[in-house]
Design a protein around this motif. Structure first.
Motif, PDB file in Angstrom:
ATOM      1  N   ILE A  58     -41.710 -20.686  -0.295  1.00  0.00           N
ATOM      2  CA  ILE A  58     -41.551 -19.776   0.856  1.00  0.00           C
ATOM      3  C   ILE A  58     -42.609 -20.076   1.919  1.00  0.00           C
ATOM      4  O   ILE A  58     -42.309 -20.190   3.109  1.00  0.00           O
ATOM      5  N   ALA A  59     -43.855 -20.229   1.480  1.00  0.00           N
ATOM      6  CA  ALA A  59     -44.944 -20.487   2.433  1.00  0.00           C
ATOM      7  C   ALA A  59     -44.754 -21.834   3.142  1.00  0.00           C
ATOM      8  O   ALA A  59     -44.994 -21.956   4.351  1.00  0.00           O
ATOM      9  N   ARG A  73     -51.145 -16.244   5.375  1.00  0.00           N
ATOM     10  CA  ARG A  73     -51.251 -14.962   4.652  1.00  0.00           C
ATOM     11  C   ARG A  73     -50.592 -15.071   3.268  1.00  0.00           C
ATOM     12  O   ARG A  73     -51.120 -14.577   2.274  1.00  0.00           O
ATOM     13  N   HIS A  74     -49.438 -15.734   3.233  1.00  0.00           N
ATOM     14  CA  HIS A  74     -48.703 -15.880   1.981  1.00  0.00           C
ATOM     15  C   HIS A  74     -49.515 -16.688   0.955  1.00  0.00           C
ATOM     16  O   HIS A  74     -49.650 -16.283  -0.206  1.00  0.00           O
ATOM     17  N   PHE A  75     -50.072 -17.848   1.440  1.00  0.00           N
ATOM     18  CA  PHE A  75     -50.898 -18.674   0.537  1.00  0.00           C
ATOM     19  C   PHE A  75     -52.133 -17.894   0.077  1.00  0.00           C
ATOM     20  O   PHE A  75     -52.536 -17.973  -1.088  1.00  0.00           O
ATOM     21  N   SER A  76     -52.750 -17.124   0.985  1.00  0.00           N
ATOM     22  CA  SER A  76     -53.975 -16.368   0.663  1.00  0.00           C
ATOM     23  C   SER A  76     -53.706 -15.330  -0.423  1.00  0.00           C
ATOM     24  O   SER A  76     -54.524 -15.127  -1.336  1.00  0.00           O
ATOM     25  N   ALA A  88     -51.352 -24.238  -3.069  1.00  0.00           N
ATOM     26  CA  ALA A  88     -51.624 -23.185  -2.075  1.00  0.00           C
ATOM     27  C   ALA A  88     -52.824 -23.560  -1.204  1.00  0.00           C
ATOM     28  O   ALA A  88     -52.824 -23.317   0.014  1.00  0.00           O
ATOM     29  N   ILE A  89     -53.842 -24.132  -1.830  1.00  0.00           N
ATOM     30  CA  ILE A  89     -55.028 -24.564  -1.056  1.00  0.00           C
ATOM     31  C   ILE A  89     -54.591 -25.636  -0.048  1.00  0.00           C
ATOM     32  O   ILE A  89     -54.925 -25.593   1.140  1.00  0.00           O
ATOM     33  N   TYR A  90     -53.801 -26.597  -0.546  1.00  0.00           N
ATOM     34  CA  TYR A  90     -53.333 -27.707   0.298  1.00  0.00           C
ATOM     35  C   TYR A  90     -52.461 -27.175   1.434  1.00  0.00           C
ATOM     36  O   TYR A  90     -52.655 -27.535   2.610  1.00  0.00           O
TER      37      TYR A  90
END
Length: 782
Positions: A58-59, A73-76, A88-90
């Motif tokens: 999704i992100a 925001r989604h990854f965070s 997610a970091i990438y």
């Protein structure tokens, strides 16, 4: 990045509220895209957990749709639950990068995230490549290169080599860039962009023929490649091939008639070909498309002024002057030059109708103005008083039809065109300029007529005085024509510069090799200069290092290229970082005496980091020594010329020819002008020889020794004079190609050049007039 192929939206332009509404509208679409992405694991660092993959997907889809803040925001949120989730970091790092590197905070956060990924997963080339993409726009090129090198070590690919090659290219390391583009093409040969850049690495090193081959190859791969046609046109222009360059520029414009860069380059080529009307059309079109284009604006102003349209010219120049660089921004070359051009334009306009015999530009223009202009310095001149503005009663130059000239003047123009074309260098790097050809052809005829009058004891009118002609007056005839043919270039006598400037010395500098850039024009001379340097090194070591002489001699035998000299420098601590070698010019006046010629400098520590240059340093003392030599030769020439007028014996003609060539030999070595010394000197040679009854019928050859001219080594007359061991050797070489023959009697019936074109207005008119049908006429020279 290669794994995201979604259409990015413009929602970030409208602010967060528009993004929110778009997000609510597209939720369904985003979720379906994410589902597909998760199932196929088409995103970096996918996990083994399907739910996690769906959230990550999704992100990544949000990034693909330009919703970077939402993606962050989604990854965070995901990282709060799982801090070391690499994907997610990438992803968050990519989102920060895509938000815009103009904001340093985004750049720093992107780099921080990508560095975290590398510490967790050090064996993934795409992360190093991604970090390099953030580093390079920030100017951190060496770090970006290091990252790309690491990525290539992990998994070489055509894309990575092309990416690194591009950064080396930006860093002006063209040889290393060439290697990378070559590697890239070996892995994937069908890459028109890599092929174009390979060509550009040749182009920037002066290897024009190789560049042309690469550009043609790029066009085979992509027939509608505008940049390849534009680059091909520029390579042909640099080579001096006007027709081929025109064809390539035309093909680029057929693909896109609004291609500003091509219009600009084509316009500049047309200006330097002497086709000012055509050049102007390109600059005007360029400015319609890009009103703030400084190059087109400057060249428009210059073209108008060169054609005598001062009102339009100065209007365009003023627009460039108003374009002040921002604080910390480097001023463009056009901005630096434009105030000089405007001041000189005003001066020319004020003198349009003043007889040329009544004033002297070198005396009229302020000393500091001339000094700064010739040295291309910023216009910061203390207590400078501007030239008066345009006077309304002095009208612009009007176009003069060729047919409106009397038949004898038409013949004069056609003969001038022919004589001027005889001065064209056929060496790569010299574009034929028909305006310069006509100007210097007329200069040749005016020199001939003035010298004939002098030998018949007539006086000349120069600088407001009537007197016997001196050698400088003879050269001044050619100087005035060269000046008006291209007002962009300061053609000024260096000994007329302010005393302070002369005491420091004024350098005429030519780079033969600078870094990796080879000056194509002088390539034929490298071998000759190399032999001279080797001789001087042996003399130096013979005097200062006799014990090491044998070792140096053996090392020199292995020297075949300039860069081969680098190890030789290590033999002596004084020459470790490079050395200079001075040529000597033997005196004819005082046998055994020698003057300083030019200085050859070689510095550098490795191939690709060499400076190989020549320069002449004009100081007051050196100038006086040369002037004394030229004065003596001119006195002798005038005396022998007067005898020749009375009895044209073969021996006298020969002696006069040698004196003319000897006099110009010292002029070439003195290099007394800020620009244009070479063509000015050659037009004086041709004119003075015609006054003696001899005409140059041979063209300056293309270079390389031939059966006919075994001793001839190059095709640049100025360099031939500068590298000849003496005036006699220069005379012999020059005469071997000049093919001197008796002058046609028809030259005597030509009207006086100085009386036909007595003012700047009349000079500009004749340079503007089209004489295409001159080409159809056959100029018979018996």
């Amino acid at each position: 990045s290669s794994f995201l192929h979604f259409q990015e939206s413009d929602c970030d332009i409208g602010g967060s509220s528009s993004c929110e509404s778009m997000l609510s509208l597209n939720t369904e679409k985003i979720l379906s895209q994410a589902k597909l992405l998760a199932e196929q694991k088409r995103f970096p660092f996918a996990t083994d957990n399907d739910n996690t993959n769906e959230e990550l997907a999704i992100a990544y889809v949000l990034i693909g749709n330009g919703l970077y803040d939402e993606a962050i925001r989604h990854f965070s949120t995901m990282l709060q639950e799982e801090p070391d989730l690499v994907s997610a970091i990438y992803g968050r790092g990519i989102a920060y990068g895509k938000k815009g590197l103009h904001d340093m905070k985004n750049a720093e956060l992107a780099l921080f995230e990508l560095s975290r990924v590398i510490s967790l997963e050090p064996d993934h080339p795409e992360v190093f490549e991604q970090r390099a993409e953030i580093l390079s726009p920030l100017g951190r090129i060496s770090e970006a290169l290091s990252d790309l090198t690491k990525a290539i070590q992990l998994q070489p690919s055509a894309r990575l080599y092309r990416h690194r090659g591009t950064l080396y290219f930006i860093s002006e390391d063209y040889a290393t860039a060439h290697e990378d583009f070559q590697h890239s093409l070996e892995l994937n040969k069908n890459q028109p962009i890599a092929m174009l850049y390979k060509g550009l690495t040749f182009f920037h090193r002066g290897l024009l023929k190789e560049a042309i081959e690469s550009f043609k190859e790029a066009l085979k791969q992509k027939a509608d490649f505008i940049d390849a046609y534009k680059s091909l046109g520029q390579a042909y222009r640099e080579l001096g091939n006007f027709d081929a360059a025109t064809e390539s520029f035309q093909k680029a414009l057929l693909l896109n008639q609004n291609h500003v860069q091509t219009l600009q380059l084509k316009g500049m080529m047309l200006y330097h070909h002497g086709s000012l009307d055509e050049a102007l059309k390109n600059f005007k079109r360029c400015l319609q498309l890009e009103p703030y284009n400084e190059v087109c604006q400057y060249m428009k102003g210059l073209s108008h002024v060169a054609m005598g349209q001062f009102y339009e010219g100065i209007k365009a120049q003023t627009k460039v002057m108003l374009n002040d660089p921002l604080p910390g921004q480097k001023a463009s070359p056009e901005y630096l030059k434009v105030k000089y051009l405007r001041e000189y334009s005003r001066y020319l306009h004020a003198h349009l109708d003043t007889p040329l015999t009544e004033y002297n530009t070198d005396i009229d223009l302020p000393g500091n103005f001339k000094d700064h202009w010739a040295k291309n310095l910023p216009f910061l001149i203390e207590n400078y008083e501007e030239q008066p503005g345009l006077q309304p009663h002095i009208k612009d130059v009007l176009f003069q039809n060729f047919e409106s000239y009397k038949p004898d003047v038409q013949e004069l123009i056609c003969v001038a065109d022919h004589l001027g074309s005889m001065m064209q260098y056929e060496t790569p790097g010299f574009l034929p300029n028909k305006r310069i050809h006509r100007a210097m052809g007329l200069a040749t005829l005016e020199v001939m007529q003035a010298v004939q009058r002098t030998w018949a004891n007539s006086k000349v009118r120069m600088n407001g005085k009537t007197r016997l002609m001196q050698w400088r007056d003879m050269f001044d005839i050619a100087v005035k024509w060269r000046r008006i043919a291209d007002p962009d270039q300061p053609v000024l006598w260096l000994d007329q510069m302010p005393a302070r400037s002369l005491s420091r010395g004024f350098n005429n500098h030519i780079n033969l090799i600078r870094g990796q850039v080879i000056n194509m024009r002088y390539l034929e001379y490298f071998e000759k200069i190399l032999h001279f340097i080797k001789d001087r090194i042996l003399v130096y070591h013979g005097a200062n290092n006799p014990k090491g002489l044998l070792e140096v001699r053996e090392a020199l035998e292995k020297v075949h290229k300039v860069e081969d000299l680098l190890p030789i420098m290590k033999f002596n601590s004084k020459t470790r970082d490079g050395f200079t070698v001075n040529t000597k010019v033997p005196s004819l006046k005082d046998q055994g005496k020698e003057y300083d010629g030019f200085t050859i400098t070689i510095t550098g520590d490795k191939v690709g980091n060499i400076l190989f240059s020549v320069e002449t340093q004009t100081t007051e003392e050196r100038t006086q020594l040369y002037h004394a030599e030229i004065d003596a030769l001119y006195k002798d020439l005038t005396a022998k010329g007067k005898i020749l007028i009375l009895s044209a014996e073969l021996g006298e003609v020969d002696a006069v020819c040698n004196l003319i060539l000897s006099l110009v030999y010292y002029f070439y070595n003195l290099m007394p002008l800020s620009r244009g010394s070479s063509v000015i000197a050659y037009s004086v040679i041709m004119g003075a020889l015609m006054a003696s009854g001899k005409e140059v019928s041979g063209k300056i050859p293309k270079g390389k020794a031939s059966i006919k001219i075994p001793k001839y080594t190059s095709s640049l007359v100025d360099f031939e004079a500068m590298t000849a061991p003496g005036s006699e050797a220069f005379s012999k070489i020059a005469r071997s190609w000049m093919n001197l023959k008796s002058i046609s009697p028809s030259y005597k019936s030509l009207p006086s050049v100085s009386e036909t074109f007595p003012t700047l207005r009349t000079m500009i008119e004749v340079l503007n007039t089209d004489s295409a049908h001159c080409l159809k006429k056959t100029i018979v020279v018996v």
